[in-house]
Design an enzyme around this catalytic site. Structure first.
Site, PDB file in Angstrom:
ATOM      1  N   SER A  15       0.816  -1.220   0.000  1.00 22.81           N
ATOM      2  CA  SER A  15       0.000   0.000   0.000  1.00 22.81           C
ATOM      3  C   SER A  15       0.843   1.260   0.000  1.00 22.81           C
ATOM      4  O   SER A  15       0.449   2.282   0.557  1.00 22.81           O
ATOM      5  CB  SER A  15      -0.919   0.002   1.227  1.00 22.81           C
ATOM      6  OG  SER A  15      -0.142  -0.118   2.424  1.00 22.81           O
ATOM      7  N   GLY A  16       2.026   1.192  -0.621  1.00 17.26           N
ATOM      8  CA  GLY A  16       2.786   2.411  -0.853  1.00 17.26           C
ATOM      9  C   GLY A  16       2.119   3.220  -1.953  1.00 17.26           C
ATOM     10  O   GLY A  16       0.962   2.965  -2.310  1.00 17.26           O
ATOM     11  N   LYS A 140       9.401  -4.212  -9.430  1.00 21.06           N
ATOM     12  CA  LYS A 140      10.465  -4.080 -10.426  1.00 21.06           C
ATOM     13  C   LYS A 140      11.802  -4.420  -9.783  1.00 21.06           C
ATOM     14  O   LYS A 140      12.556  -3.540  -9.367  1.00 21.06           O
ATOM     15  CB  LYS A 140      10.468  -2.675 -11.012  1.00 21.06           C
ATOM     16  CG  LYS A 140       9.213  -2.372 -11.841  1.00 21.06           C
ATOM     17  CD  LYS A 140       9.281  -0.997 -12.470  1.00 21.06           C
ATOM     18  CE  LYS A 140       8.052  -0.750 -13.345  1.00 21.06           C
ATOM     19  NZ  LYS A 140       8.078   0.569 -14.007  1.00 21.06           N
ATOM     20  N   ALA A 173       3.598   6.426 -10.508  1.00 18.85           N
ATOM     21  CA  ALA A 173       2.404   6.227  -9.687  1.00 18.85           C
ATOM     22  C   ALA A 173       1.565   7.488  -9.552  1.00 18.85           C
ATOM     23  O   ALA A 173       0.338   7.451  -9.714  1.00 18.85           O
ATOM     24  CB  ALA A 173       2.819   5.708  -8.304  1.00 18.85           C
ATOM     25  N   LYS A 267      16.597  -1.565 -15.436  1.00 15.32           N
ATOM     26  CA  LYS A 267      16.591  -0.159 -15.856  1.00 15.32           C
ATOM     27  C   LYS A 267      16.746   0.765 -14.652  1.00 15.32           C
ATOM     28  O   LYS A 267      17.143   1.931 -14.801  1.00 15.32           O
ATOM     29  CB  LYS A 267      15.319   0.167 -16.654  1.00 15.32           C
ATOM     30  CG  LYS A 267      14.006  -0.149 -15.957  1.00 15.32           C
ATOM     31  CD  LYS A 267      13.540   0.903 -14.994  1.00 15.32           C
ATOM     32  CE  LYS A 267      12.305   0.466 -14.247  1.00 15.32           C
ATOM     33  NZ  LYS A 267      11.880   1.416 -13.203  1.00 15.32           N
ATOM     34  N   LYS A 360      11.955   2.790  -0.125  1.00  7.78           N
ATOM     35  CA  LYS A 360      13.293   2.463  -0.596  1.00  7.78           C
ATOM     36  C   LYS A 360      13.446   2.735  -2.088  1.00  7.78           C
ATOM     37  O   LYS A 360      12.474   2.679  -2.850  1.00  7.78           O
ATOM     38  CB  LYS A 360      13.601   0.979  -0.330  1.00  7.78           C
ATOM     39  CG  LYS A 360      13.608   0.589   1.135  1.00  7.78           C
ATOM     40  CD  LYS A 360      14.799   1.184   1.868  1.00  7.78           C
ATOM     41  CE  LYS A 360      14.862   0.711   3.302  1.00  7.78           C
ATOM     42  NZ  LYS A 360      16.015   1.296   4.025  1.00  7.78           N
ATOM     43  N   GLN A 362      14.685   1.123  -5.214  1.00  9.23           N
ATOM     44  CA  GLN A 362      14.996  -0.250  -5.616  1.00  9.23           C
ATOM     45  C   GLN A 362      16.292  -0.336  -6.415  1.00  9.23           C
ATOM     46  O   GLN A 362      16.957  -1.367  -6.428  1.00  9.23           O
ATOM     47  CB  GLN A 362      13.830  -0.833  -6.402  1.00  9.23           C
ATOM     48  CG  GLN A 362      12.610  -1.092  -5.534  1.00  9.23           C
ATOM     49  CD  GLN A 362      11.500  -1.833  -6.272  1.00  9.23           C
ATOM     50  OE1 GLN A 362      11.397  -1.758  -7.488  1.00  9.23           O
ATOM     51  NE2 GLN A 362      10.684  -2.544  -5.532  1.00  9.23           N
TER      52      GLN A 362
END
Length: 408
Positions: A15-16, A140, A173, A267, A360, A362
């Protein structure tokens, strides 16, 4: 063929800002397709105490600045005030602090959380989900040790003994949450046991068993999948597309889980490199050089470690390929915060700690893990950009050294 007796039930795990955004568009679609899906969408929320500021329309003078449970705020005000503020959520999203309860009875699980947490999540729900559940990973990343590299979707599948596809693309997002149009790619290689014959049964064609399900390396998967019961509607590309597609979110369905997964994960390393370049003061042409080299190393990586199944056209034709690369290297947060780190003269992990509200980057963990994996195989020097990004993150290499890799 008889009409399905049950509907697909959906849970979003995470739920970020991205998890909540995906829950929003999925909940809009479960409401619009009552023939396929149960309307309610469970969203697992890691419970936190949150203070609603006085400037918020949800501020209650009687509560004041007393901390409130995030799940209660979401279910009462239909807004994730911490991770996706000012975005109204559909009322059919139910925020649930219990992971086990959130996944109970759901046969579609959407995973959307930082990839370093996925192992613990799988441990908590293993044996507590429907045996015929199916997953979509919106994570990802890749799971990497010195011994092996594994696609997140396949890691989830092996841990939970289910099939899991992958979603990745040129997606931000906040833009999607505000219903600004974009596209994405979903890789879902429908298990043969789920494919419906003319008579509506699973796993047979003209009375003969269908082919075995192969993994990303072209091997028969070790997990024996439980077929989706025929009391449910089919679950193939058309149904997955119906669950995710919105007027503002165009979905392309493919079967190449390797291309979609690796493009989405690797990427992020290139995006960090582009942030370093721009933070140093170099221009768009320098970033373009880094993107070009980065894509070459991504494709080289796919060829070297997934030669049996990689479909290189995914990198050129799909949003999960060049599309994701471009947006990640020009406007997404791995780029943004690596640029900020160089501009402020501080380590990127310091920016992560102070600017990301507990979330964070990624690209940091992916860079380190991939470099360790390559180093263990004596292959790191064949991937000079990946190696250099890891070195800069760890303070062993300077940003000013980036042009040198193009002269070798």
């Amino acid at each position: 063929m008889a009409s399905p007796q049950r509907k697909h039930k959906v849970t979003v795990i995470g739920s970020g800002n991205w998890g909540t955004t995906v829950a929003k568009l999925v909940a809009e679609n479960t409401r619009e397709h009552p023939d396929l899906f149960e309307e309610e969408v469970q969203m697992w929320v890691y419970e936190e105490e949150v203070v609603i500021p006085s400037s918020s329309p949800h501020f209650d003078p009687e509560i004041g600045e007393k901390p409130q449970k995030l799940t209660s705020i979401i279910n009462t005000h239909h807004e994730n005030v911490k991770y996706l503020p000012k975005i109204k959520l559909p009322t059919n999203i139910v925020a649930n602090p219990s992971l086990v309860d959130a996944v109970k009875d759901s046969n579609i699980l959407i995973f959307n959380l930082p990839h370093e947490f996925i192992g613990n999540i799988c441990k908590q729900i293993k044996g507590k989900i429907l045996p015929y559940a199916r997953g979509i990973s919106c994570i990802k990343g890749v799971t990497v040790t010195d011994d092996k590299i594994e696609l997140i979707c396949e890691f989830i599948g092996e841990q939970l003994e289910i099939y899991c596809g992958a979603l990745s693309g040129a997606n931000i997002a906040s833009e999607i949450a505000n219903e600004m149009w974009c596209e994405t790619t979903i890789a879902y290689n429908t298990p043969p046991c789920d494919k419906r014959a003319v008579n509506g049964t699973n796993g047979t064609a003209n009375g003969e068993p269908v082919e075995e399900h192969l993994d990303s390396r072209g091997q028969i998967i070790r997990t024996k999948l439980t077929p989706l019961p025929h009391v449910y509607p089919p679950l193939d590309h058309a149904e997955i597309s119906a669950l995710f597609s919105r007027p503002y979110f165009t979905v392309s369905m493919v079967s190449d889980v390797v291309g979609v997964s690796l493009g989405g994960a690797l990427k992020n390393i290139v995006a960090i490199a582009c942030g370093f370049v721009e933070g140093h003061g170099w221009n768009m042409t320098a970033k373009t050089a880094v993107m070009r080299r980065g894509m070459l190393e991504i494709i080289q990586f796919a060829r070297e470690f997934y030669p049996q199944t990689i479909q290189e056209k995914t990198f050129w034709e799909e949003s999960a390929g060049w599309g994701d690369m471009i947006v990640s290297c020009t406007s997404a947060r791995n780029w943004r915060y690596s640029k900020m780190a160089v501009e402020r003269g501080v380590p990127i992990e310091e920016i992560e700690r102070t600017e990301l509200n507990g979330q964070k980057l990624q690209g940091i963990s992916t860079s380190r893990e991939v470099s360790s994996f390559l180093r263990a195989r004596g292959a790191e020097d064949r991937y000079p950009l990946f190696k250099m990004v890891s070195g800069i993150i760890d303070g062993k290499v300077k940003v000013e050294d980036i042009p040198s890799l193009f002269r070798k």
